[in-house]
Structures are given as structure tokens and as C-alpha cells.
Design a protein around this motif. Sequence first.
Motif, PDB file in Angstrom:
ATOM      1  N   SER A  70       0.819  -1.221   0.000  1.00 45.09           N
ATOM      2  CA  SER A  70       0.000   0.000   0.000  1.00 45.09           C
ATOM      3  C   SER A  70       0.851   1.268   0.000  1.00 45.09           C
ATOM      4  N   GLY A  71       2.154   1.145  -0.178  1.00 45.71           N
ATOM      5  CA  GLY A  71       2.984   2.351  -0.236  1.00 45.71           C
ATOM      6  C   GLY A  71       4.332   2.120   0.415  1.00 45.71           C
ATOM      7  N   ALA A  72       5.102   3.188   0.474  1.00 40.93           N
ATOM      8  CA  ALA A  72       6.474   3.066   0.973  1.00 40.93           C
ATOM      9  C   ALA A  72       6.510   2.616   2.427  1.00 40.93           C
ATOM     10  N   THR A  73       5.652   3.183   3.258  1.00 44.72           N
ATOM     11  CA  THR A  73       5.689   2.836   4.681  1.00 44.72           C
ATOM     12  C   THR A  73       5.462   1.333   4.867  1.00 44.72           C
ATOM     13  N   GLU A  74       4.500   0.800   4.155  1.00 45.05           N
ATOM     14  CA  GLU A  74       4.249  -0.638   4.306  1.00 45.05           C
ATOM     15  C   GLU A  74       5.414  -1.467   3.761  1.00 45.05           C
ATOM     16  N   SER A  75       5.991  -1.032   2.656  1.00 43.52           N
ATOM     17  CA  SER A  75       7.143  -1.765   2.095  1.00 43.52           C
ATOM     18  C   SER A  75       8.291  -1.789   3.092  1.00 43.52           C
ATOM     19  N   ILE A  76       8.511  -0.643   3.725  1.00 43.02           N
ATOM     20  CA  ILE A  76       9.611  -0.534   4.692  1.00 43.02           C
ATOM     21  C   ILE A  76       9.342  -1.433   5.908  1.00 43.02           C
ATOM     22  N   ASN A  77       8.090  -1.442   6.376  1.00 43.10           N
ATOM     23  CA  ASN A  77       7.722  -2.334   7.487  1.00 43.10           C
ATOM     24  C   ASN A  77       7.983  -3.787   7.119  1.00 43.10           C
ATOM     25  N   GLU A 100      17.710   8.583   8.221  1.00 45.02           N
ATOM     26  CA  GLU A 100      16.591   7.839   7.621  1.00 45.02           C
ATOM     27  C   GLU A 100      15.271   8.583   7.832  1.00 45.02           C
ATOM     28  N   HIS A 101      14.301   8.239   7.011  1.00 42.04           N
ATOM     29  CA  HIS A 101      12.951   8.788   7.159  1.00 42.04           C
ATOM     30  C   HIS A 101      12.385   8.393   8.521  1.00 42.04           C
ATOM     31  N   ILE A 102      11.513   9.227   9.055  1.00 43.63           N
ATOM     32  CA  ILE A 102      10.919   9.007  10.380  1.00 43.63           C
ATOM     33  C   ILE A 102      10.300   7.605  10.503  1.00 43.63           C
ATOM     34  N   SER A 103       9.762   7.083   9.418  1.00 39.73           N
ATOM     35  CA  SER A 103       9.139   5.746   9.477  1.00 39.73           C
ATOM     36  C   SER A 103      10.176   4.703   9.896  1.00 39.73           C
ATOM     37  N   ILE A 104      11.390   4.850   9.410  1.00 37.38           N
ATOM     38  CA  ILE A 104      12.444   3.869   9.738  1.00 37.38           C
ATOM     39  C   ILE A 104      12.912   4.061  11.183  1.00 37.38           C
ATOM     40  N   ASN A 151      18.280  11.349   0.316  1.00 30.34           N
ATOM     41  CA  ASN A 151      17.523  11.971   1.409  1.00 30.34           C
ATOM     42  C   ASN A 151      16.353  12.794   0.878  1.00 30.34           C
ATOM     43  N   ASN A 152      15.202  12.611   1.487  1.00 33.83           N
ATOM     44  CA  ASN A 152      13.994  13.298   1.020  1.00 33.83           C
ATOM     45  C   ASN A 152      13.982  14.778   1.383  1.00 33.83           C
ATOM     46  N   GLU A 153      14.845  15.199   2.308  1.00 33.11           N
ATOM     47  CA  GLU A 153      14.866  16.621   2.671  1.00 33.11           C
ATOM     48  C   GLU A 153      15.986  17.358   1.933  1.00 33.11           C
ATOM     49  N   THR A 176      17.358  -0.696   1.084  1.00 28.81           N
ATOM     50  CA  THR A 176      17.393   0.750   0.880  1.00 28.81           C
ATOM     51  C   THR A 176      15.990   1.295   0.663  1.00 28.81           C
ATOM     52  N   ASP A 177      15.732   2.436   1.309  1.00 32.07           N
ATOM     53  CA  ASP A 177      14.505   3.190   1.089  1.00 32.07           C
ATOM     54  C   ASP A 177      14.806   4.090  -0.111  1.00 32.07           C
ATOM     55  N   ALA A 178      14.237   3.733  -1.259  1.00 32.87           N
ATOM     56  CA  ALA A 178      14.576   4.453  -2.493  1.00 32.87           C
ATOM     57  C   ALA A 178      13.502   5.466  -2.885  1.00 32.87           C
ATOM     58  N   VAL A 179      12.641   5.807  -1.935  1.00 31.27           N
ATOM     59  CA  VAL A 179      11.502   6.681  -2.235  1.00 31.27           C
ATOM     60  C   VAL A 179      11.933   8.039  -2.802  1.00 31.27           C
ATOM     61  N   ALA A 180      12.931   8.657  -2.179  1.00 33.44           N
ATOM     62  CA  ALA A 180      13.334   9.986  -2.642  1.00 33.44           C
ATOM     63  C   ALA A 180      14.110   9.914  -3.960  1.00 33.44           C
ATOM     64  N   ALA A 181      14.762   8.781  -4.200  1.00 33.58           N
ATOM     65  CA  ALA A 181      15.641   8.665  -5.370  1.00 33.58           C
ATOM     66  C   ALA A 181      14.910   8.222  -6.633  1.00 33.58           C
ATOM     67  N   ALA A 325       7.362  16.579   5.216  1.00 35.42           N
ATOM     68  CA  ALA A 325       5.953  16.843   5.528  1.00 35.42           C
ATOM     69  C   ALA A 325       5.489  16.004   6.707  1.00 35.42           C
ATOM     70  N   CYS A 326       6.110  14.823   6.874  1.00 30.21           N
ATOM     71  CA  CYS A 326       5.665  13.905   7.918  1.00 30.21           C
ATOM     72  C   CYS A 326       5.912  14.477   9.299  1.00 30.21           C
ATOM     73  N   SER A 327       6.870  15.412   9.440  1.00 38.61           N
ATOM     74  CA  SER A 327       7.110  15.970  10.764  1.00 38.61           C
ATOM     75  C   SER A 327       6.938  17.488  10.785  1.00 38.61           C
TER      76      SER A 327
HETATM   77  N1  PMP Z   1      10.686   7.249   2.881  1.00 39.86           N
HETATM   78  C1  PMP Z   1      10.914   8.487   2.432  1.00 39.86           C
HETATM   79  C2  PMP Z   1      12.305   8.883   2.069  1.00 39.86           C
HETATM   80  C3  PMP Z   1       9.852   9.395   2.307  1.00 39.86           C
HETATM   81  O1  PMP Z   1      10.073  10.636   1.864  1.00 39.86           O
HETATM   82  C4  PMP Z   1       8.542   8.977   2.663  1.00 39.86           C
HETATM   83  C5  PMP Z   1       7.390   9.947   2.581  1.00 39.86           C
HETATM   84  N2  PMP Z   1       7.113  10.322   1.279  1.00 39.86           N
HETATM   85  C6  PMP Z   1       8.355   7.656   3.117  1.00 39.86           C
HETATM   86  C7  PMP Z   1       9.453   6.840   3.218  1.00 39.86           C
HETATM   87  C8  PMP Z   1       6.993   7.150   3.496  1.00 39.86           C
HETATM   88  O2  PMP Z   1       6.183   7.162   2.365  1.00 39.86           O
HETATM   89  P1  PMP Z   1       4.592   7.008   2.440  1.00 39.86           P
HETATM   90  O3  PMP Z   1       4.121   8.057   3.404  1.00 39.86           O
HETATM   91  O4  PMP Z   1       4.176   7.254   1.049  1.00 39.86           O
HETATM   92  O5  PMP Z   1       4.291   5.635   2.893  1.00 39.86           O
END
Ligand code: PMP
Length: 388
Positions: A70-77, A100-104, A151-153, A176-181, A325-327
Motif C-alpha cells: 500500500s505504499g512506501a511505509t508498508e514496504s519498509i515495514n 533515515e525517514h521518520i518511518s524507519i 535523502n527526502n529533505e 534501501t529506502d529508495a523513495v526519494a531517489a 511533511a511527515c514531521s
Molecule cells: N521514505 C521516504 C524517504 C519518504 O520521503 C517517505 C514519505 N514520502 C516515506 C518513506 C513514506 O512514504 P509514504 O508516506 O508514502 O508511505
Amino acid sequence: MSNTVYLDYHTAKPVDPRVLDEMMPWFTERFANPSSLHRDGDLATEALEASREKVAQFVNADNDEIIFTSGATESINLAIIGYMMKNRKRGNHLIISEVEHISIHNIAKYLERLGFNVSKVPVDQYGRVKLSKLERRVTDKTILISIQYANNEIGTVQNIQEIGEFANERGIAFHTDAVAAEGLVPINVERDNINLMSISSNDIYGPRGVGALVMRKRYRVNPVMIGGGQERGLRSGSEDIPGIVGMAKAAEIMQSEMDDEVRRFKAWRDRLIREVLSIIPDAHLNGHPTDRLASNAHFRFEGVEGEALLLSFKDKGISVSTGSACSSKTLEPSHTLISTGLLHEEAHDSLQLTIGRFTKNEDIDTVLKALPEIVGKLREMSPIYKGR
Ligand code: PMP
């Protein structure tokens, strides 16, 4: 959009209209469940598998290495919790980076509560992980290293190939969390020595709420979503066919257009950096000067609160960001900026401009025109700014 200029593409991207066109029939006409054995179900299965192939091609993986989520957060989990749980007999130690992203970070805390050990590797002033620092954290119990691709920031791109090689040589799995890349750097899991990789659909202009875990053949994870056994038992729940079709179309478009897009973005990014640093006194670039995402320009203006900057831009109809945006609704400064060595008050003085597929030349002109005036006004009111 209510605002006329949008330079916050790292936070959210629009769905490409071509992606939306591809998705529409799967909502209304071809709505069947791929688990159904009738002809309509077969059509949904065919779409699911064709989509898997397109996403696999996008990252140079095999089709059976793609698990839709369902998205990056779930993939990372699934990647991190799933891998640590599945392989806990071999060790209980995870290494992540400080940026790392806050989720990690939150997954790491959760795993610590379950009895796993987590180490965080620091980064240099540009946000990069050094192998020598990573080496010092490895123990004979380390089974997984998770370090973001970019890095997403601040947009800093890690030397992923080298980190992957480092992990694999020691028999440690590499996620690797490749969301930003994704969509900004050509990702190749084979070349980059990546064993597990999390990606999302929205970051390549697909719909939100869809993503994938890329899991190379020799690697195994425990499911974190238990149910009807879809996605080879690793991600139960009826597949979101319209979303998955959309993600695949987005990957296909990205694969053919990325080179041109990145070239265009780089010219704008470099213009933003060049002009901001030359026109505005006491302005600094956050992140790596060259190894950074083509879409990202991240600044610090001494004596100017990022939030005040953002609100001044908002008044002018320009959407920008101060960081993740998450924080962004907390008053805490960005953990990424603090990790690069900035003081709390310095980290608060930051502005993030991110370019995307629908950015126009005039958007860059508008921001460059507005910025010196906004920074100047805020500095006039600033009790702490002592510059020129
Ligand atoms: N990793 C990175 C680097 C992110 O920027 C984000 C937020 N876009 C996420 C993970 C989590 O992604 P999502 O909120 O789409 O599950």
C-alpha cells in the motif's frame, strides 16, 4: 491548484494524466478480483502480472521479486520488521543511518521494544554515510543494514553501490529506502548490490496508496499483514488493481522520460542554487553540493525562520516546504539537518524547494524574484540577525 507556483514535489506529486487514463477502466469496467476464476478475474490477473513486469523492469529486478504493497511505509515495514523477524535466529542487530525517514526511526524503536538491537550510523556535514563509520557498528549479530538511497529533505544521494557491496561482502542483507531517489536516479538493484528495496508509486507520478517491496531471490521476510495469502503470502489483502496498473504505467513513463527530465531539473536546480547564493547574503546550501537529487535545492538563511519564509511564500501563492511533511506539524527541527551538524536554531532557518514534472521556467523566475524581498523583510524584523 489554489497556489500558482508549486515547488514542493518531494512532499507530494500529482498523478500524471496518462497514468490516470490507464487506471480508469480498472475502477469501473474491469473491476474483478484477480483471485476469481472467471474470465474477468483472469483479466485482472493478467493486468497484475503485466504491471509486475513493468515495475521489475524499472529497477532491473525479476518479476517474482516484486511484492505490491500500500505504499512506501508498508514496504519498509515488510522489509525491516519482516526480515528481522524471519532471520532472528542468525542475529538480532540492525544498522540504520541517522538521516533515515521518520518511518524507519520509528520501526527501529519498535524493534528495540521487541528486544532487537539497533545502531545508528552518523553522517558527514553533507548527510553522507562513511564506510569507516559503518564498519565500526557491525557486530557478528548484524543481519540487516538499512540506508536510504537519497535523502527526502536535503537531497543528498548516498554511495549505494559501495554500501551494498560492503554489506554483501559481510553476509549482511542490505535494504534501501529508495523513495526519494526513484525517478531521479537510475536504480538498478543488480548493479547497486541491493537485496531489499522500498519504493512508492506517487514518487514517480502514480497514485498514492500503492508501492512495492523489491525482494531479491535469496532473501526472505515474514509477512506483517496476515490474511488471504495474496502476493505469495507476503502481503495479504485483495490487490488494488487500478493502483497497481497506475504504478506500472508511471514506472513505464518514467523509464522512457527520466533522462530528459533529470537534465531539465538539473538546469533549474543549478540556477536556483547559483542565484540564491550569489544574490542573498548569509545564505547556505544544505546537503551535498554535487551528489544531490536533480530536483532539490535546500537552503539556510541566517536569521530567518523557515516557517516565516513558508508563510510569506504562501501569501504570494507559492507552495514550498521547510522539510519533511511527515514531521512539519511538530516544532522539532529536522533530525536530518541536526545530523549534518546544524544547531537547532540553524536547522529552523531552512527552506526546501523541489522541482517536478510540471514545473515551468516561470515558476523558477517567480521564486527567484520573490525570495530576496521576503528574506530581506524578515531579516529587518529579526531580533537575532546581525548580518549585512
Ligand atoms: N521514505 C521516504 C524517504 C519518504 O520521503 C517517505 C514519505 N514520502 C516515506 C518513506 C513514506 O512514504 P509514504 O508516506 O508514502 O508511505
